[in-house]
Design an enzyme around this catalytic site. Structure first.
Site, short mmCIF file in Angstrom:
data_model
loop_
_atom_site.label_atom_id
_atom_site.label_comp_id
_atom_site.label_asym_id
_atom_site.label_seq_id
_atom_site.Cartn_x
_atom_site.Cartn_y
_atom_site.Cartn_z
N GLU A 151 0.79 -1.23 0.00
CA GLU A 151 0.00 0.00 0.00
C GLU A 151 0.82 1.28 0.00
O GLU A 151 0.62 2.16 0.85
CB GLU A 151 -0.97 -0.02 1.20
CG GLU A 151 -1.85 -1.27 1.19
CD GLU A 151 -2.84 -1.32 2.37
OE1 GLU A 151 -2.71 -0.50 3.27
OE2 GLU A 151 -3.73 -2.18 2.34
N GLU A 257 -6.46 -10.10 -2.29
CA GLU A 257 -7.23 -10.09 -1.03
C GLU A 257 -8.72 -9.94 -1.33
O GLU A 257 -9.41 -9.10 -0.74
CB GLU A 257 -6.74 -8.95 -0.12
CG GLU A 257 -5.25 -9.01 0.16
CD GLU A 257 -4.73 -7.91 1.08
OE1 GLU A 257 -5.52 -7.23 1.76
OE2 GLU A 257 -3.49 -7.73 1.12
C1 XIL Z 1 -6.25 -6.77 7.72
C2 XIL Z 1 -6.64 -8.03 8.45
O1 XIL Z 1 -7.68 -8.67 7.77
C3 XIL Z 1 -7.06 -7.69 9.85
O2 XIL Z 1 -7.32 -8.88 10.56
C4 XIL Z 1 -5.96 -6.89 10.52
O3 XIL Z 1 -6.33 -6.52 11.75
C5 XIL Z 1 -5.65 -5.65 9.72
O4 XIL Z 1 -5.29 -6.03 8.43
N1 XIL Z 1 -4.88 -4.68 3.37
C6 XIL Z 1 -3.95 -5.62 3.70
C7 XIL Z 1 -4.27 -6.59 4.74
O5 XIL Z 1 -2.87 -5.71 3.07
O6 XIL Z 1 -3.13 -6.96 5.50
C8 XIL Z 1 -5.35 -6.11 5.65
O7 XIL Z 1 -5.70 -7.15 6.52
C9 XIL Z 1 -6.54 -5.64 4.86
C10 XIL Z 1 -6.17 -4.49 3.98
#
Ligand code: XIL
Length: 345
Positions: A151, A257
């Site tokens: 990110e 994701e």
């Molecule tokens: C999120 C997880 O799902 C949560 O459990 C954690 O508390 C925070 O992170 N982008 C990402 C992921 O790259 O690592 C994130 O995951 C969601 C957004």
């Protein structure tokens, strides 16, 4: 160990299989996908037999949902703890799955150890390189790839995000991270991962100009990750267009994701009915558009959670009604959107 794991898996599968018999058994999701199909995982879920059986049946690859992040691994004194991520790696090994490393450098996480070093650039850079080297070295041979920087781009696409890494190392924090990662494990695919690339064309453009710059500078970057955390009101075509633009770089693509929130689309409405068809169409679009990429560029597709109750959306803000962003319902049944998704793969 592997044989024991497989045996345990079979026992769990037959326990789960009885449940499926009532509603019709389904083929493993991964059998529909000619590329690795992944899901995120946390050690807290590993004691749930249904979760474990379904994970073993349906997926090729696990991404630790948070326990491979700096917030878990790095301690305030600079030492590293690997107990939880090691358990995920072991579970994956038991089931013949691979693991995706997530994530080394993220604007959202730095920690006391790095905060204390920020006045001393040489020491900071040495610690930064050492963190990447030591975590990657620990997992050499156990991971399929690493999200090295996560990110990095602002949503409006105007610039890189500000963060501690950039404050101390400048924009070069990104190149340095990839160089350190490549030195640690030259065979490891290195990924650049970001979100909202389908929502904001300006962000996507800035992401791609970062990629172009890195490749021109000879920075080792091999895979682009597009998270695809979306809401069901995303206009049709945006996922397809994003995958096409990213693939035009020639790099491999990770749809990294995927989840599609009904609640975010419905805002405060208590009823999701207006958004179910849209969610269905978007799951189909994601599957079709990813499957249409050249096979040499298909790094894999990862779903951000197994059952609706496992979704981070429901942990963040369960509220009066639960979100339903995933392929399986709370009881572990493949939903109609899940069926549509696998059909479109
Ligand atoms: C999120 C997880 O799902 C949560 O459990 C954690 O508390 C925070 O992170 N982008 C990402 C992921 O790259 O690592 C994130 O995951 C969601 C957004």
């Amino acid at each position: 160990m592997a044989a024991l794991g497989a045996g345990m898996g079979a026992a769990l599968l037959s326990a789960c299989g009885r449940g499926e018999a009532a509603t019709g058994a389904i083929a493993p999701l991964k059998s529909h996908a000619p590329f690795p199909l992944g899901v995120c995982a946390m050690t807290a879920q590993m004691g749930d037999p249904q979760w474990a059986a379904m994970i073993a049946t349906h997926f090729d690859r696990l991404t630790p949902e948070w326990e491979m992040k700096m917030e878990y691994i790095l301690q305030p004194d600079g030492s590293l703890r690997f107990d939880a991520p090691d358990r995920i790696v072991q579970q994956a090994r038991n089931y013949g799955q691979s693991v995706l490393g997530h994530t080394l450098i993220w604007y959202a996480q730095d920690g006391d150890y790095f905060q204390k070093l920020k006045g001393n650039r040489p020491a900071f850079e040495a610690a930064y390189r050492a963190y990447i080297r030591d975590v990657m070295t620990h997992y050499i041979g156990s991971v399929d790839g690493w999200d090295v920087v996560n990110e990095p781009i602002l949503d409006d696409g105007s610039d890189l995000r500000d963060c501690l890494w950039r404050e101390v190392l400048g924009d070069a924090y990104i190149d340095i991270a990839y160089q350190a990662a490549h030195e640690a494990d030259p065979a490891c695919p290195l990924i650049l991962n970001d979100y909202n690339l389908e929502y904001y064309p300006a962000k996507r453009k800035r992401f791609l100009s970062l990629v172009e710059g890195m490749l021109t500078r000879g920075v080792p970057l091999h895979v682009l990750g597009t998270q695809t955390h979306i809401a069901a009101d995303l206009p049709r075509g945006a996922i397809r267009e994003t995958l096409r633009d990213l693939a035009a770089t020639g790099l491999k693509i990770h749809l990294s994701e995927l989840d599609i929130s009904l609640k975010e689309a419905a805002k405060n409405a208590l009823d999701f009915k207006d958004y179910r068809d849209a969610q269905h169409a978007l799951y189909e679009e994601a599957a079709e558009a990813y499957a249409a990429l050249p096979s040499a560029q298909q790094f894999g597709l990862t779903i951000w959670g197994l059952r609706d109750k496992d979704s981070w959306y429901n942990r963040k803000d369960r509220g009066l009604i639960a979100d339903e962003p995933l392929l399986f319902d709370d009881a572990g049944q493949l939903k109609p959107v899940g069926q549509a998704f696998v059909k479109a793969l």
